[in-house]
Design a protein around this motif. Sequence first.
Motif, mmCIF file in Angstrom:
data_model
loop_
_atom_site.group_PDB
_atom_site.id
_atom_site.type_symbol
_atom_site.label_atom_id
_atom_site.label_comp_id
_atom_site.label_asym_id
_atom_site.label_seq_id
_atom_site.Cartn_x
_atom_site.Cartn_y
_atom_site.Cartn_z
ATOM 1 N N GLU A 209 0.815 -1.209 0.000
ATOM 2 C CA GLU A 209 0.000 0.000 0.000
ATOM 3 C C GLU A 209 0.855 1.268 0.000
ATOM 4 O OE1 GLU A 209 -2.917 -0.017 3.069
ATOM 5 O OE2 GLU A 209 -3.730 -1.976 2.508
ATOM 6 N N ILE A 210 0.259 2.343 -0.478
ATOM 7 C CA ILE A 210 0.893 3.655 -0.386
ATOM 8 C C ILE A 210 0.783 4.109 1.071
ATOM 9 C CG2 ILE A 210 0.851 6.052 -1.177
ATOM 10 C CD1 ILE A 210 -0.583 5.065 -3.695
ATOM 11 N N PRO A 211 1.885 4.412 1.734
ATOM 12 C CA PRO A 211 1.802 4.751 3.164
ATOM 13 C C PRO A 211 1.150 6.113 3.389
ATOM 14 C CG PRO A 211 4.024 5.095 2.341
ATOM 15 C CD PRO A 211 3.261 4.441 1.227
ATOM 16 N N ALA A 212 0.543 6.246 4.558
ATOM 17 C CA ALA A 212 -0.071 7.523 4.923
ATOM 18 C C ALA A 212 0.958 8.640 4.954
ATOM 19 C CB ALA A 212 -0.772 7.397 6.274
ATOM 20 N N GLY A 213 2.206 8.274 5.191
ATOM 21 C CA GLY A 213 3.267 9.270 5.254
ATOM 22 C C GLY A 213 3.493 10.018 3.954
ATOM 23 N N ILE A 214 2.860 9.563 2.861
ATOM 24 C CA ILE A 214 2.996 10.279 1.592
ATOM 25 C C ILE A 214 2.545 11.724 1.752
ATOM 26 C CG2 ILE A 214 0.701 9.758 0.665
ATOM 27 C CD1 ILE A 214 3.942 9.523 -1.371
#
Length: 996
Positions: A209-214
């Motif tokens: 998944e694309i991390p929330a930190g993006i």
Amino acid sequence: MSATANSRRLTAALYVLSFLSLLSSTKSDDLQILLKLKSSLRTSTANTIFSSWNSTTPPCNFSGITCNSAGSVAEIELSHRSLSGVLPFDSICGLSSLEKLSLGFNFLSGEVTEDLRNCTKLKYLDLGNNNLFTGSFPDISLLSSLEFLYLNKSGLSGTFPWKSLANMTGLIQLSLGDNPFDPAPFPTEVVSLTKLNLLYLANCSLQGEIPAGIGNLVELVNLELSQNNITGNIPTEIGKLTKLWQLELYDNRLTGKLPAEMRNLTGLANFDASMNYLEGDLSELRFLTNLVTLQLFENNFSGKVPAEFGEFKKLVNLSLYTNNLTGPLPQKLGSWAEFGFIDVSENLLSGPIPPDMCKRGTMTMLLILQNNFTGGIPETYANCPTLRRFRVSKNSLSGVVPSGIWGLPAVNIIDLEYNNFEGSITSDIEKAKSLVQLFVGNNRLTGELPDEISGASSLVSIQLNDNRFSGKIPSSIGELKHLGTLHLENNKFTGSMPNSLGSCTSLNDINMANNLLSGEIPSTLGSLPSLNALNLSDNELSGRIPTSLASVRLSLLDLSHNKLSGQIPQSLSIAAYNGSFNGNPRLCSVEISTFRRCTSESGMSNSVRTLVICFAVGSAILVLVLTWFTYLKKWEKDDQERSLKEESWDVKSFHVLSFTEDEILDSIKQENLIGKGGSGNVYRVEASNGKELAVKHIWNTAGSKFGPKKARSTTPMLARGTSERSKEFDAEVRTLSSIRHVNVVKLYCSITSEDSSLLVYEYLPNGSLWDRLHGCQKMKLDWNARYEIAVGAAKGLEYLHHGCDRPVIHRDVKSSNILLDEFLKPRIADFGLAKMVQANKNGRQNSTHVIAGTHGYIAPEYGYTYKVNEKSDVYSFGVVLMELVTGKRPIEPEYGENKDIVSWVCSNLKSRESVLNLVDSDIPEALKEEAIKVLRIAVLCTNRLPETRPTMRRVVQMLEEAEPCKLVKILVTKDGSSKKIEASFDKNNNKLDPDF
């Protein structure tokens, strides 16, 4: 002057001398390092970049070199210089003041060694777009000053050292995409690089998944994560990236809805999330008023297209096909800017077509097929000179088609099928010089077909079926030299069939059934070399059936329900054409029992009859003598040939047959043998009607009396006899036999017994491509012939991969399995190893797990996985392209031990001269540039990582773009339309779009 003062001055002087000495030493070191770099690189003679690099010139005066204020080398700018060779990183990083190393867009190769981490002052590193580097990228944690790092499309592989990025907190642009790195989760180190304005991680094997930190990367202007294996939802934190100008997420496995926070991305100009599993509606996009391109095709979106899209002042490209969208399109859509294309096909959209998308005269494609649109075609599209594809089929549109539509100067396809259109095809059609396909079937069109249709000289397919056309078929249609398909069935055409049809030498499919045609069938139809199907049923045709039709290889012949008379030609009186002549009471036949016997009134005089009787009696005596002779000779045949007749055979036909089982069985003998392969012998058979066939004889059982001692493990269908064989084999043969394509060899039937099988194919007189390039039948093929063979073979494979109900993987693509007819037109042959791809429960395609193929053509993924899919065929086809360009075999001693043509070609992509030297010497110098275009495609097809190879559909498109003496750029979607335009990240310059 005091002694102390003198001492100080002396000390200062010593410092200056020491500094000057050090400076001189540094300049000398820099000079030697640059000269070593020069010696390691090669460039074309036309490139004079190194002409100033010599020992008598100061390094700061070298082309491409910039020095700092102290006179030390600070920048090396050698991108786009056609350089080749291996970089000496150990020397380069001896430049103690080096801050910029720019070597992108060259042909550099070799490994990026660990010496690179000694370039500790680097701020700018560009090794991208070389594509020939090998091995993995080293840990560069020490390069903490880096601000720009470009490694995209460099050929690097292995595990990328993501952790080394943690120290590079000053990074502004990071581009690592288009490299076959080992699969890895989205790197968490990246989300701490808060100064990034460009992040290009497309096609580099990311997963998870694309991390929330993006959301930490608030300076991002361009974010590209497409063509990976990313799953899960688009994180809500994406809404924090308010400076985004481009967001590319296409071709992943994303799920869920578009997050509400996307409405914050008001500066977004290019958004592409196509080819995912996204769902929900598009309502969150109605706030993105600066959108220029929006691509969301092949998802599961539903609901309405936001009305606000009609007010978007900059929107020029909209692609939403293959979703579940409903409701109307905004009527002002595309009316504000220089609109390019729209593709909303395969949805549930309704209402009228927006009228002003070509208001500014720049639209290229209008694709709305397979929806529920109503109303007419707006008159504005009749004045759209740039329109190339006009497809509105399978809707509920009505009214008269504006006359200008028929004559659009750039249009290559007009598709109006399955609507309720009225009116006629106007004389404007003579202006449609680029028109290739005209599909208007299943409407309510009326009137005569205009003579001016001959002006549309590029036409290949005309399908006017199921309308209300009337009048005569214009004789000018014979001027369409490229015409292949002519469907006029179920109309009200009258008069006679034009003799000029015999001039359309490319015609292969004619259907004029259910009209009011009269007169005789033109004998000129028998001169059409490619004619495959002829349906003239349900008309008022009269006269005799032309005997010339016997010379045409017809899979379909239907002349039923006319007013034909006279004798049915004996060559057409075969079981294959049963029913083809019904409903013609004045026909007679000598052979077909359901027709009356021909009498003298039917054209046979008494004298002729007497001659026939005498001939028959004589023939009978001759047959008795020959039968006795054959009986005696039969005892002299070898056991294998005699055993064929002793077996019980089962015939399954897949085309109309004009030969018998016995004709085939009697011809399986040594004197007819023309080839041997891993799966059996091949015989040339000439049927009694003169038709030439190729018959492959396959022994099924490993222990057969006459078969091979041990079945080959690479050919599953030889590993067991019929008694043990499951229905899988028969199903596979039936599926392959259903293939109908001009570039796939035609399988007429199978004849099977307990011990063996006979597969009956069309005979191709020019043998295989291998024979013509390398074998004893080697001949000089000019470049045009080679190019046409490449395109034809590619189209055959494209059909197998994309045109069948289930994709067919050939698994043994090679030049010896590409056969050539009398005109050197190619046919894909030998499906002994082919497999049909099944879809798994998730809708994804499963791959086959059986090793198959031929050494030299086998894709490298066999070395680490048994999972093989269509991309393995693409690799093998790339090898064939290399054979066509170079004239070399896949395996040659000159390549070196354990090397093949792919490694040989790649090792010679060093300079313009070395690439030109790869081209076959039989190809003239003037055409070598054309050949190199195809070689580039071959290199793409043989990429080591399967995911980076193009599909066969894309290969066909690239080959067509490489047509000799033509430069055509086509960007294609599933329909053939433009998929996308390049946006902010210019991969040719490694820079952001200057307009962002």
